[in-house]
Design a protein around this motif. Structure first.
Motif, PDB file in Angstrom:
ATOM      1  N   GLU A 124       2.108  -4.744   0.444  1.00 49.14           N
ATOM      2  CA  GLU A 124       2.062  -3.401   1.047  1.00 49.14           C
ATOM      3  C   GLU A 124       3.199  -2.590   0.429  1.00 49.14           C
ATOM      4  OE1 GLU A 124       0.400  -1.325   3.650  1.00 49.14           O
ATOM      5  OE2 GLU A 124       1.852  -0.080   2.540  1.00 49.14           O
ATOM      6  N   ASN A 152       4.267   0.460   1.257  1.00 49.46           N
ATOM      7  CA  ASN A 152       5.064   1.287   2.164  1.00 49.46           C
ATOM      8  C   ASN A 152       6.022   0.371   2.919  1.00 49.46           C
ATOM      9  OD1 ASN A 152       5.802   2.634   4.723  1.00 49.46           O
ATOM     10  ND2 ASN A 152       4.511   4.279   3.911  1.00 49.46           N
ATOM     11  N   TYR A 153       7.309   0.637   2.712  1.00 49.93           N
ATOM     12  CA  TYR A 153       8.341  -0.263   3.260  1.00 49.93           C
ATOM     13  C   TYR A 153       8.230  -0.416   4.775  1.00 49.93           C
ATOM     14  CZ  TYR A 153      12.903  -1.875   4.841  1.00 49.93           C
ATOM     15  OH  TYR A 153      13.912  -2.562   5.473  1.00 49.93           O
ATOM     16  N   LEU A 154       8.067   0.728   5.429  1.00 48.27           N
ATOM     17  CA  LEU A 154       8.042   0.691   6.900  1.00 48.27           C
ATOM     18  C   LEU A 154       6.830  -0.063   7.413  1.00 48.27           C
ATOM     19  CD1 LEU A 154       9.247   4.328   7.636  1.00 48.27           C
ATOM     20  CD2 LEU A 154      10.517   2.201   8.034  1.00 48.27           C
ATOM     21  N   VAL A 155       5.672   0.183   6.738  1.00 46.82           N
ATOM     22  CA  VAL A 155       4.452  -0.510   7.166  1.00 46.82           C
ATOM     23  C   VAL A 155       4.580  -2.010   6.895  1.00 46.82           C
ATOM     24  CG1 VAL A 155       1.952  -0.676   6.850  1.00 46.82           C
ATOM     25  CG2 VAL A 155       3.055   1.567   6.804  1.00 46.82           C
ATOM     26  N   ALA A 156       5.140  -2.319   5.712  1.00 45.54           N
ATOM     27  CA  ALA A 156       5.325  -3.729   5.349  1.00 45.54           C
ATOM     28  C   ALA A 156       6.220  -4.434   6.368  1.00 45.54           C
ATOM     29  CB  ALA A 156       5.944  -3.828   3.955  1.00 45.54           C
ATOM     30  N   LEU A 157       7.259  -3.717   6.748  1.00 39.35           N
ATOM     31  CA  LEU A 157       8.208  -4.268   7.709  1.00 39.35           C
ATOM     32  C   LEU A 157       7.530  -4.553   9.042  1.00 39.35           C
ATOM     33  CD1 LEU A 157      11.073  -4.615   6.772  1.00 39.35           C
ATOM     34  CD2 LEU A 157      11.707  -2.560   8.055  1.00 39.35           C
ATOM     35  N   SER A 158       6.694  -3.580   9.426  1.00 37.47           N
ATOM     36  CA  SER A 158       5.983  -3.694  10.694  1.00 37.47           C
ATOM     37  C   SER A 158       5.032  -4.888  10.676  1.00 37.47           C
ATOM     38  CB  SER A 158       5.224  -2.378  10.930  1.00 37.47           C
ATOM     39  OG  SER A 158       4.414  -2.489  12.063  1.00 37.47           O
ATOM     40  N   ALA A 195       1.131   5.126  10.173  1.00 34.71           N
ATOM     41  CA  ALA A 195       1.528   3.713  10.161  1.00 34.71           C
ATOM     42  C   ALA A 195       3.036   3.586  10.021  1.00 34.71           C
ATOM     43  CB  ALA A 195       0.814   2.992   9.010  1.00 34.71           C
ATOM     44  N   SER A 222       5.681   2.138  12.626  1.00 35.84           N
ATOM     45  CA  SER A 222       6.663   1.125  12.275  1.00 35.84           C
ATOM     46  C   SER A 222       8.067   1.529  12.711  1.00 35.84           C
ATOM     47  CB  SER A 222       6.608   0.887  10.761  1.00 35.84           C
ATOM     48  OG  SER A 222       7.666   0.063  10.365  1.00 35.84           O
ATOM     49  N   GLU A 251       8.392   1.102  16.395  1.00 37.35           N
ATOM     50  CA  GLU A 251       8.532  -0.313  16.748  1.00 37.35           C
ATOM     51  C   GLU A 251       9.951  -0.789  16.515  1.00 37.35           C
ATOM     52  OE1 GLU A 251       3.944  -1.557  15.602  1.00 37.35           O
ATOM     53  OE2 GLU A 251       5.624  -2.216  14.344  1.00 37.35           O
ATOM     54  N   TYR A 305      12.721  -1.369  -2.121  1.00 37.05           N
ATOM     55  CA  TYR A 305      11.372  -1.925  -1.990  1.00 37.05           C
ATOM     56  C   TYR A 305      10.318  -0.914  -2.370  1.00 37.05           C
ATOM     57  CZ  TYR A 305       7.341  -4.186   0.253  1.00 37.05           C
ATOM     58  OH  TYR A 305       6.125  -4.763   0.509  1.00 37.05           O
ATOM     59  N   GLU A 306      10.336   0.225  -1.650  1.00 40.45           N
ATOM     60  CA  GLU A 306       9.228   1.172  -1.806  1.00 40.45           C
ATOM     61  C   GLU A 306       9.274   1.933  -3.130  1.00 40.45           C
ATOM     62  OE1 GLU A 306       8.329   3.118   1.785  1.00 40.45           O
ATOM     63  OE2 GLU A 306       7.084   4.662   0.845  1.00 40.45           O
TER      64      GLU A 306
END
Lengths: 131, 624
Positions: free
Chosen positions: A20, A22-28, B426, B430, B433, B576-577
């Protein structure tokens, strides 16, 4: 033969690759999977890293974002399919157009991801029972 | 002498010549003796008299002969009474001499007015010149009026009572001819005066204009004098047509008919189109003159040009235009349609089979039918338009290439936006969360979550301004840091050229800067009044950028101040991104953060439309 697993099949210890970008989505995703007791391989954001992770082997399943750094995750899907490793897609795209024809019947989970649906999908798509 | 006198006196009254002779002889005999000299003188006188008598008689005879022979009415009047008339006069009026002689000449005139006019005018002329000539009218016996030229001369100009001789010519025919000619000329003038065309006659040898009707001046303002000197068109014909006209007129002079069209220049330089139809006039087998009729055909020429231009209308259409028989046979094609048929049809004369359905449908329903066909890189919509009351169908092609491409692009854009919205949701999910997991209290959650959400929203705002076609780094920085540092404030120092961030990279960078800023506000240089932030960037080779955050003037740093969520977030977003590298350092003077970002990897995915049009380049990456 691959058959759908029962709803309460244990997920703990499953090694699941997450691709994934997208960092935030991956993290989630990572968080959710870890909450389910899974071991997350990755997450990785790019095609190259995704391919490398599959090559590294020892995967019980994979969750693939379609559009990633370096292109789409279709080559990863092909490689997983060759190795009979179960996977499904997560995507923001409603239409499957970005995927080649042979992958359009694969399960796709829409973003944003619903936790319960994620768990159900993992159980349905990634847990295998040898008959 | 004295004796002879009575004899002479005696002889005198006798009118008759012979008697005079006898008396004279008698007298001579009687007086011979008396005076020989007298006799001699008298004898001499007699001889002389006889001679003159003879001459007079001869002259009388001559005049009488002339009187009879002249082919004109001759006569003499005394006091306007007819004394003598010749036979011709009688014949002319169909009277017998007896009817005329002795009668007042008034009987010859149809009206008193005519009679009076002759009496006045003729005698006026006689008094002035000795001879009087007038034209008048006489009445024939049968009442027919004839025209007469009447000349009179008195016998003795000193004594009109001795009579007046006259000669009369019947000029009725001449008068009629003159009248006919006058009428003919009148008619001709009336004709040419009202003629729209210009009638002309020219000398065949010299080419000089002998006549040109007045419409030349009336219609085109060309003065008649201007054309008299030479050829009518001299100096009038449009320079481009001179040669053409010259040759045609040459052939005309050689005996050919002429029918030419050319342009003339009016004195005010207006150009008119004329048609000149000429014909040779042949006399004794030789062309002596040429004549012709010139019409102004400017209006016709203009409408011809307009019709011609209209007729070219479909031919000039860059879109296909065709006319088809119900069978699919081609009646008309323009160039674009021929190219289309060349690509699709088996022959040029019949449309491709897959067109027939639309053709039949159009004929059956009498309503327009549409179908799309491709030609090269173009897409045309063909409209099959049935023509009412005609057994054919017009086909009009419309180039819809751009529209179709736009439709495709629109669909892709909508899909891409849908994708981005979902990805963003999304990401928000995240963030929420994470914030929930790590927050000690609701207030804590609110602070961390809302700040990040604001940063995302502000970056999106910058992107929306450019329709997702990247974002200027200056603008992005100002927007994201706006809540912490006022625009234009000396607390923020920006160093770097104008730089456009790809849309894909804007959001992670925006969020990372937000994390650095909130930390600076809490613990770093922005936590005190004098602290500043220097943000500088530099474009490296391969379009990668090095973005450096440096805090100055803040409280001394003793230990890493944000090893927690913030640091992880920055490292995740950039490392990462964006596949970049982050170097966070905590020197006492202030936090520094150097981010190296390979922007070039995201450039092609910068905007929504780029994403669509660069689909190919994305696919290349897949294979690499």
């Amino acid at each position: 033969m691959i058959a759908p697993a029962c709803e309460h099949a244990p997920l703990a210890g499953m090694r699941i690759l997450v691709v994934e970008d997208n960092y935030l989505v991956a993290l989630s995703l990572q968080q959710h999977l870890e909450d389910l007791g899974c071991t997350v391989v990755g997450p990785v954001p790019s095609l190259a890293e995704g391919m490398a992770s599959v090559d590294a082997g020892d995967l019980d399943g994979a969750i693939l974002d379609i559009n990633i750094i370096g292109g789409t995750s279709a080559p990863i899907a092909h490689k997983l399919r060759d190795r009979q490793c179960p996977f499904f897609f997560i995507t923001g795209y409603t239409s499957p157009r970005l995927l080649p024809d042979e992958l359009t019947d694969c399960r796709r989970l829409m973003k944003p991801i619903d936790e319960d649906l994620l768990e159900r999908t993992i159980r349905q798509e990634l847990t295998v029972v040898d008959e | 002498m004295l004796i002879a006198c009575p004899a002479v006196a005696l002889a005198r009254p006798a009118d008759d010549a012979e008697h005079t002779h006898i008396h004279t002889i008698t007298a001579i005999t009687l007086l011979a003796v008396a005076q020989s000299i007298t006799i001699l003188v008298l004898g001499w006188n007699i001889v002389r008299r006889r001679r003159s008598e003879r001459a007079r008689l001869a002259s009388e005879a001559t005049i009488g002969s002339l009187f009879r022979a002249a082919p004109a009415g001759l006569g003499m009047t005394v006091d306007r009474k007819l004394k003598r008339v010749n036979q011709h006069m009688c014949d002319m009026l169909e009277y017998h001499r007896d009817h005329l002689v002795g009668e007042n000449a008034r009987m010859l005139y149809p009206t008193q007015e005519d009679y009076d006019y002759v009496g006045t005018e003729k005698y006026r002329q006689i008094e002035a010149h000795g001879v009087g000539t007038v034209e008048t009218r006489w009445l024939k016996r049968d009442g027919q009026v004839i025209d007469v030229l009447l000349s009179s001369c008195p016998v003795d100009s000193d004594d009109l009572s001795k009579g007046v001789t006259f000669a009369a010519l019947d000029i009725t025919l001449r008068k009629q001819a003159e009248h006919a000619l006058k009428e003919s000329e009148q008619r001709f003038r009336e004709l040419v005066d009202h003629l729209e065309e210009v009638f002309w006659i020219a000398d065949a040898e010299t080419g000089k204009t002998l006549y040109a009707s007045p419409s030349l001046e009336r219609k085109w303002g060309i003065p008649l004098e201007k054309v008299k000197s030479g050829c009518m068109w001299h100096q009038v014909v449009h320079p481009d047509d001179v040669q053409h006209v010259r040759e045609a007129r040459k052939r005309l002079r050689q005996g050919e008919q002429m029918d030419i069209e050319f342009r003339i220049m009016q004195p005010d330089d207006t150009v008119r189109w004329v048609q000149d139809r000429g014909f040779p006039i042949v006399e004794d087998g030789k062309v002596t003159r040429t004549a012709g009729l010139v019409s102004d055909i400017t209006d016709r020429k203009e409408s011809e040009a307009a019709i011609g231009s209209l007729a070219r209308f479909p031919a000039e259409d860059p879109n296909p235009v065709l006319r088809l028989e119900p069978t699919g046979e081609v009646l008309y094609t323009n160039d674009a349609a021929r190219r289309l048929l060349a690509e699709h049809a088996v022959t040029e004369n019949i449309v491709p089979k897959n067109w027939l359905k639309a053709l039949r449908e159009a004929l059956a329903t009498q309503k327009n039918q549409h179908m799309d066909v491709n030609s090269g890189a173009h897409t045309f919509t063909l409209v099959f338009a049935p023509i009412a009351d005609a057994a054919h169908v017009n086909v009009y092609g419309m180039d819809v290439t751009e529209r179709r491409q736009a439709e495709v692009r629109q669909r892709l854009i909508m899909r891409e936006l849908d994708h981005r919205v979902k990805n963003n949701l999304a990401a928000v999910q995240s963030l929420a969360e994470r914030s929930i997991r790590r927050a000690d209290s609701l207030a804590d959650f609110r602070e961390s979550f809302m700040g990040r959400l604001q940063a995302m929203a502000r970056t999106h705002e910058a992107l929306a301004q450019t329709r997702w076609d990247g974002v200027d780094l200056h603008d992005a920085v100002h927007l994201v840091l706006g809540p912490y540092i006022q625009a234009g404030s000396k607390r923020l120092e920006l160093q770097g050229d104008r730089l456009r961030l790809p849309a894909r990279a804007a959001l992670p960078i925006g969020l990372a800067l937000h994390e650095l800023a909130t930390n600076a506000v809490k613990y770093g240089s922005l936590s005190c009044a004098d602290g500043r932030v220097c943000l500088s960037w530099e474009t490296m080779d391969d379009c990668n950028i090095e973005l450096t955050w440096r805090e100055v003037g803040g409280p001394p740093i003793t230990h890493p101040t944000h090893s927690g969520t913030g640091t992880a977030l920055i490292e995740g977003l950039i490392g990462y991104e964006l596949q970049g590298a982050v170097e966070l350092a905590y020197p006492t003077s202030g936090v520094t953060c150097k981010m190296t970002i390979p922007l070039s990897r995201f450039a092609e995915r910068g905007s929504v439309s780029d994403t669509v049009t660069n689909q190919d380049s994305c696919n290349k990456d897949v294979t690499s």
